[in-house]
Design a protein around this motif. Structure first.
Motif, PDB file in Angstrom:
ATOM      1  N   TRP A   1       0.828  -1.203   0.000  1.00  0.00           N
ATOM      2  CA  TRP A   1       0.000   0.000   0.000  1.00  0.00           C
ATOM      3  C   TRP A   1       0.864   1.256   0.000  1.00  0.00           C
ATOM      4  O   TRP A   1       0.489   2.268  -0.595  1.00  0.00           O
ATOM      5  N   LEU A   2       2.035   1.187   0.625  1.00  0.00           N
ATOM      6  CA  LEU A   2       2.998   2.285   0.526  1.00  0.00           C
ATOM      7  C   LEU A   2       3.449   2.449  -0.917  1.00  0.00           C
ATOM      8  O   LEU A   2       3.547   3.569  -1.433  1.00  0.00           O
ATOM      9  N   LEU A   3       3.701   1.338  -1.599  1.00  0.00           N
ATOM     10  CA  LEU A   3       4.101   1.373  -3.007  1.00  0.00           C
ATOM     11  C   LEU A   3       2.997   1.964  -3.878  1.00  0.00           C
ATOM     12  O   LEU A   3       3.271   2.794  -4.751  1.00  0.00           O
ATOM     13  N   VAL A   4       1.747   1.570  -3.640  1.00  0.00           N
ATOM     14  CA  VAL A   4       0.620   2.134  -4.397  1.00  0.00           C
ATOM     15  C   VAL A   4       0.580   3.646  -4.202  1.00  0.00           C
ATOM     16  O   VAL A   4       0.477   4.409  -5.173  1.00  0.00           O
ATOM     17  N   ALA A   5       0.680   4.088  -2.959  1.00  0.00           N
ATOM     18  CA  ALA A   5       0.654   5.534  -2.676  1.00  0.00           C
ATOM     19  C   ALA A   5       1.826   6.242  -3.349  1.00  0.00           C
ATOM     20  O   ALA A   5       1.655   7.320  -3.935  1.00  0.00           O
ATOM     21  N   LEU A   6       3.008   5.644  -3.292  1.00  0.00           N
ATOM     22  CA  LEU A   6       4.191   6.247  -3.891  1.00  0.00           C
ATOM     23  C   LEU A   6       4.055   6.363  -5.408  1.00  0.00           C
ATOM     24  O   LEU A   6       4.366   7.404  -5.996  1.00  0.00           O
ATOM     25  N   LEU A   7       3.545   5.325  -6.052  1.00  0.00           N
ATOM     26  CA  LEU A   7       3.397   5.362  -7.513  1.00  0.00           C
ATOM     27  C   LEU A   7       2.298   6.319  -7.961  1.00  0.00           C
ATOM     28  O   LEU A   7       2.446   7.004  -8.977  1.00  0.00           O
ATOM     29  N   VAL A   8       1.213   6.368  -7.217  1.00  0.00           N
ATOM     30  CA  VAL A   8       0.150   7.342  -7.545  1.00  0.00           C
ATOM     31  C   VAL A   8       0.685   8.760  -7.344  1.00  0.00           C
ATOM     32  O   VAL A   8       0.424   9.655  -8.157  1.00  0.00           O
ATOM     33  N   TRP A   9       1.457   8.971  -6.276  1.00  0.00           N
ATOM     34  CA  TRP A   9       2.096  10.279  -6.047  1.00  0.00           C
ATOM     35  C   TRP A   9       2.996  10.638  -7.224  1.00  0.00           C
ATOM     36  O   TRP A   9       2.936  11.747  -7.742  1.00  0.00           O
ATOM     37  N   MET A  10       3.857   9.704  -7.638  1.00  0.00           N
ATOM     38  CA  MET A  10       4.789   9.970  -8.737  1.00  0.00           C
ATOM     39  C   MET A  10       4.031  10.314 -10.016  1.00  0.00           C
ATOM     40  O   MET A  10       4.417  11.238 -10.741  1.00  0.00           O
ATOM     41  N   ALA A  11       2.959   9.579 -10.313  1.00  0.00           N
ATOM     42  CA  ALA A  11       2.175   9.862 -11.515  1.00  0.00           C
ATOM     43  C   ALA A  11       1.493  11.230 -11.417  1.00  0.00           C
ATOM     44  O   ALA A  11       1.494  12.004 -12.380  1.00  0.00           O
ATOM     45  N   GLY A  12       0.915  11.524 -10.257  1.00  0.00           N
ATOM     46  CA  GLY A  12       0.253  12.815 -10.075  1.00  0.00           C
ATOM     47  C   GLY A  12       1.212  13.980 -10.206  1.00  0.00           C
ATOM     48  O   GLY A  12       0.921  14.992 -10.856  1.00  0.00           O
ATOM     49  N   VAL A  13       2.388  13.850  -9.606  1.00  0.00           N
ATOM     50  CA  VAL A  13       3.397  14.909  -9.702  1.00  0.00           C
ATOM     51  C   VAL A  13       3.897  15.020 -11.137  1.00  0.00           C
ATOM     52  O   VAL A  13       4.101  16.123 -11.651  1.00  0.00           O
ATOM     53  N   GLY A  14       4.092  13.882 -11.811  1.00  0.00           N
ATOM     54  CA  GLY A  14       4.527  13.915 -13.208  1.00  0.00           C
ATOM     55  C   GLY A  14       3.536  14.647 -14.096  1.00  0.00           C
ATOM     56  O   GLY A  14       3.917  15.464 -14.941  1.00  0.00           O
ATOM     57  N   ILE A  15       2.254  14.389 -13.892  1.00  0.00           N
ATOM     58  CA  ILE A  15       1.217  15.088 -14.661  1.00  0.00           C
ATOM     59  C   ILE A  15       1.249  16.580 -14.333  1.00  0.00           C
ATOM     60  O   ILE A  15       1.158  17.423 -15.228  1.00  0.00           O
ATOM     61  N   THR A  16       1.392  16.909 -13.056  1.00  0.00           N
ATOM     62  CA  THR A  16       1.462  18.312 -12.645  1.00  0.00           C
ATOM     63  C   THR A  16       2.656  19.016 -13.273  1.00  0.00           C
ATOM     64  O   THR A  16       2.537  20.136 -13.776  1.00  0.00           O
ATOM     65  N   LEU A  17       3.819  18.344 -13.253  1.00  0.00           N
ATOM     66  CA  LEU A  17       5.029  18.960 -13.809  1.00  0.00           C
ATOM     67  C   LEU A  17       4.911  19.196 -15.307  1.00  0.00           C
ATOM     68  O   LEU A  17       5.369  20.216 -15.822  1.00  0.00           O
ATOM     69  N   ARG A  18       4.331  18.266 -16.019  1.00  0.00           N
ATOM     70  CA  ARG A  18       4.338  18.341 -17.480  1.00  0.00           C
ATOM     71  C   ARG A  18       3.124  19.048 -18.067  1.00  0.00           C
ATOM     72  O   ARG A  18       3.241  19.777 -19.035  1.00  0.00           O
ATOM     73  N   PHE A  19       1.957  18.821 -17.503  1.00  0.00           N
ATOM     74  CA  PHE A  19       0.736  19.225 -18.188  1.00  0.00           C
ATOM     75  C   PHE A  19      -0.076  20.312 -17.495  1.00  0.00           C
ATOM     76  O   PHE A  19      -1.202  20.574 -17.883  1.00  0.00           O
ATOM     77  N   THR A  20       0.466  20.958 -16.466  1.00  0.00           N
ATOM     78  CA  THR A  20      -0.284  22.037 -15.814  1.00  0.00           C
ATOM     79  C   THR A  20       0.491  23.340 -15.906  1.00  0.00           C
ATOM     80  O   THR A  20       1.663  23.360 -16.255  1.00  0.00           O
ATOM     81  N   ASN A  21      -0.182  24.401 -15.547  1.00  0.00           N
ATOM     82  CA  ASN A  21       0.444  25.729 -15.535  1.00  0.00           C
ATOM     83  C   ASN A  21       0.833  26.143 -14.125  1.00  0.00           C
ATOM     84  O   ASN A  21       0.727  27.316 -13.770  1.00  0.00           O
ATOM     85  N   ALA A  22       1.283  25.189 -13.328  1.00  0.00           N
ATOM     86  CA  ALA A  22       1.731  25.522 -11.969  1.00  0.00           C
ATOM     87  C   ALA A  22       2.931  26.465 -12.060  1.00  0.00           C
ATOM     88  O   ALA A  22       3.665  26.471 -13.048  1.00  0.00           O
TER      89      ALA A  22
END
Length: 124
Positions: free
Chosen positions: A62-83
């Protein structure tokens, strides 16, 4: 395949940390969309895998699931948002570094080794 450039970057950091490998920079630029699509597909497959084998999972899974979802969410934020650049710089420290790849790999291996005694199917 999605993390091939990340693996090569880790090797470069271990072998020659002060040098730049031009071919590795080119590989990163060419394969970035493979990285995005491949890792998003992997997160989807991981969620299906977790749903099917969740009863046999250890807390590390479950730590791995959280870590991978975090990595995907941050990756989307870094690449595809106007943050803002400041936000992206802070998030990049917890996403785009070799130690995050190593952390995911260590947790992945440890979680699966920990759960072997509870695995419902024979391992032959």
């Amino acid at each position: 395949m999605a993390n091939l450039a990340v693996i090569f970057h880790l090797v470069q950091r271990l072998i020659a940390p002060k040098s730049r490998w031009a071919w590795l920079d080119g590989l990163r630029r060419r394969w970035h969309y493979v990285h995005y699509i491949g890792n998003l597909a992997m997160v989807g497959a991981m969620i299906a895998h977790a749903a099917l084998l969740g009863p046999y999972a250890s807390p590390l899974h479950w730590l791995l699931v959280a870590l991978l979802v975090w990595m995907a969410g941050v990756g989307i934020t870094l690449r595809f948002t106007n943050a803002s650049p400041k936000v992206k710089r802070g998030l990049s420290r917890l996403h785009s570094r070799w130690y995050m790849f190593v952390a995911v790999l260590v947790v992945l291996i440890a979680a699966h080794i920990w759960s072997l005694p509870n695995f419902p199917y024979p391992l032959e």
